[in-house]
Design a protein around this motif. Sequence first.
Motif, PDB file in Angstrom:
ATOM      1  N   THR A  56      44.873  48.396  44.486  1.00 39.22           N
ATOM      2  CA  THR A  56      43.459  48.557  44.387  1.00 39.22           C
ATOM      3  C   THR A  56      42.752  47.164  44.769  1.00 39.22           C
ATOM      4  O   THR A  56      43.215  46.174  44.377  1.00 39.22           O
ATOM      5  CB  THR A  56      42.947  49.422  43.228  1.00 39.22           C
ATOM      6  N   PRO A  57      41.537  47.390  44.940  1.00 40.70           N
ATOM      7  CA  PRO A  57      40.577  46.062  44.963  1.00 40.70           C
ATOM      8  C   PRO A  57      40.524  45.347  44.157  1.00 40.70           C
ATOM      9  O   PRO A  57      40.726  45.769  42.872  1.00 40.70           O
ATOM     10  CB  PRO A  57      39.164  46.735  45.469  1.00 40.70           C
ATOM     11  N   ASN A 113      35.921  43.810  45.725  1.00 40.93           N
ATOM     12  CA  ASN A 113      34.958  44.426  46.740  1.00 40.93           C
ATOM     13  C   ASN A 113      35.873  45.643  47.099  1.00 40.93           C
ATOM     14  O   ASN A 113      37.072  45.693  47.440  1.00 40.93           O
ATOM     15  CB  ASN A 113      35.088  43.549  47.989  1.00 40.93           C
ATOM     16  N   ASP A 146      37.981  46.786  50.166  1.00 48.13           N
ATOM     17  CA  ASP A 146      39.237  46.246  50.520  1.00 48.13           C
ATOM     18  C   ASP A 146      40.278  47.155  50.429  1.00 48.13           C
ATOM     19  O   ASP A 146      41.687  47.042  50.416  1.00 48.13           O
ATOM     20  CB  ASP A 146      39.555  44.977  49.756  1.00 48.13           C
ATOM     21  N   THR A 157      42.839  50.237  51.042  1.00 44.25           N
ATOM     22  CA  THR A 157      43.451  50.436  52.195  1.00 44.25           C
ATOM     23  C   THR A 157      43.472  52.146  52.429  1.00 44.25           C
ATOM     24  O   THR A 157      43.443  52.786  51.749  1.00 44.25           O
ATOM     25  CB  THR A 157      44.842  50.347  52.448  1.00 44.25           C
ATOM     26  N   GLY A 212      48.533  46.099  49.094  1.00 43.10           N
ATOM     27  CA  GLY A 212      46.976  45.884  49.387  1.00 43.10           C
ATOM     28  C   GLY A 212      46.556  44.612  48.611  1.00 43.10           C
ATOM     29  O   GLY A 212      47.415  43.790  48.738  1.00 43.10           O
ATOM     30  N   PRO A 213      45.559  44.625  48.237  1.00 47.49           N
ATOM     31  CA  PRO A 213      45.097  43.312  47.579  1.00 47.49           C
ATOM     32  C   PRO A 213      45.845  42.946  46.524  1.00 47.49           C
ATOM     33  O   PRO A 213      46.548  43.613  45.649  1.00 47.49           O
ATOM     34  CB  PRO A 213      43.583  43.735  47.138  1.00 47.49           C
ATOM     35  N   THR A 242      45.486  36.162  47.559  1.00 51.31           N
ATOM     36  CA  THR A 242      44.393  35.764  48.090  1.00 51.31           C
ATOM     37  C   THR A 242      44.000  34.568  47.764  1.00 51.31           C
ATOM     38  O   THR A 242      43.354  33.539  48.639  1.00 51.31           O
ATOM     39  CB  THR A 242      43.388  36.731  47.547  1.00 51.31           C
ATOM     40  N   THR A 260      36.405  37.710  46.192  1.00 53.41           N
ATOM     41  CA  THR A 260      36.085  39.075  46.931  1.00 53.41           C
ATOM     42  C   THR A 260      34.441  39.536  46.311  1.00 53.41           C
ATOM     43  O   THR A 260      34.068  40.588  47.005  1.00 53.41           O
ATOM     44  CB  THR A 260      37.080  39.950  47.244  1.00 53.41           C
ATOM     45  N   GLU A 268      31.857  34.917  44.475  1.00 53.22           N
ATOM     46  CA  GLU A 268      32.973  34.214  44.877  1.00 53.22           C
ATOM     47  C   GLU A 268      32.998  32.634  44.770  1.00 53.22           C
ATOM     48  O   GLU A 268      32.020  32.043  45.324  1.00 53.22           O
ATOM     49  CB  GLU A 268      33.742  34.946  46.124  1.00 53.22           C
TER      50      GLU A 268
END
Length: 288
Positions: free
Chosen positions: A19-20, A23, A26, A28, A121-122, A127, A198, A202
């Motif tokens: 999950t994000p 943000n 983000d 999917t 995902g995130p 990142t 994000t 940031e």
Amino acid sequence: MSGEHPTEEGAGTLYVVATPIGNLADITLRALEVLRSVAFVVAEDTRHTRKLLSAYQIRVPVLSCHAHTAPEGLEKIVGILKGGCSVAVVTDAGTPGISDPGTALIHLALENGRPVVPVPGPSAVITALSVSGLPPQPFAFLGFPPPKGGRRTKFFEEYGALAMTLVLYESPRRLGRTLQDILHHWGNRRVAVARELTKVHEEVFRGMVSQAVEAFREPTRGEVTLVVEGASALSTPKAEAEGWKEALAACLARGETVKEAVEKIHRAFKVRRREVYRTALELDRDRD
């Protein structure tokens, strides 16, 4: 795909859903599809996850699974899987099982022969690494340093010689102390300090550890990911030691005694104690 009336392919499946990390945009499309389809969502913080689900009009029962969940609680969730219903496990931010209590549920599901399916995902690790400016491979993810005591000292002593980029998580209230410990145990390396990734505020600081110590002397906010240059990536010994005078001046400016500052810089930069002492006296005189 249905969790209440599972097909043969998805029966009793544990979906590990990223999950994000900040943000909400983000997330999917596949993650949304899975979250809508399962019988239950298992969350680290149910209040936090309900906000995410509400943002996407997802109405699925949410169960709690955090660091203090008893074994009986985990067995109950696995019982749901055994009963033929699918479950999605999420963390507060990012990918479950990465420095997060979802690991215990994932292991128990595997031990009980249940299918475990990733929904990628995130991830704060990837990142931060992608924008750090440091070599992205190889790298080692070290999680959160122990907060205090011998385990903390052992942590920094054990990983300082790794010949690869190092990625750590840290809370904002311990960031300053952790940067000082990195400088003390690992020396003055390049570092990226990624904060509030994000999100609106940031920030990615890039520089030497000694510079980061000064930049984050005041308390900060938001979860932090640190990306630190590996031991083998350091430049020549001469280049590696270039920042020791700057670090020494910073120690004295903080009010450390000459003796304390000399010992710290000698250990961190492997510069001869006599040379550090002579420089410290010069700096101390210049300040008077």
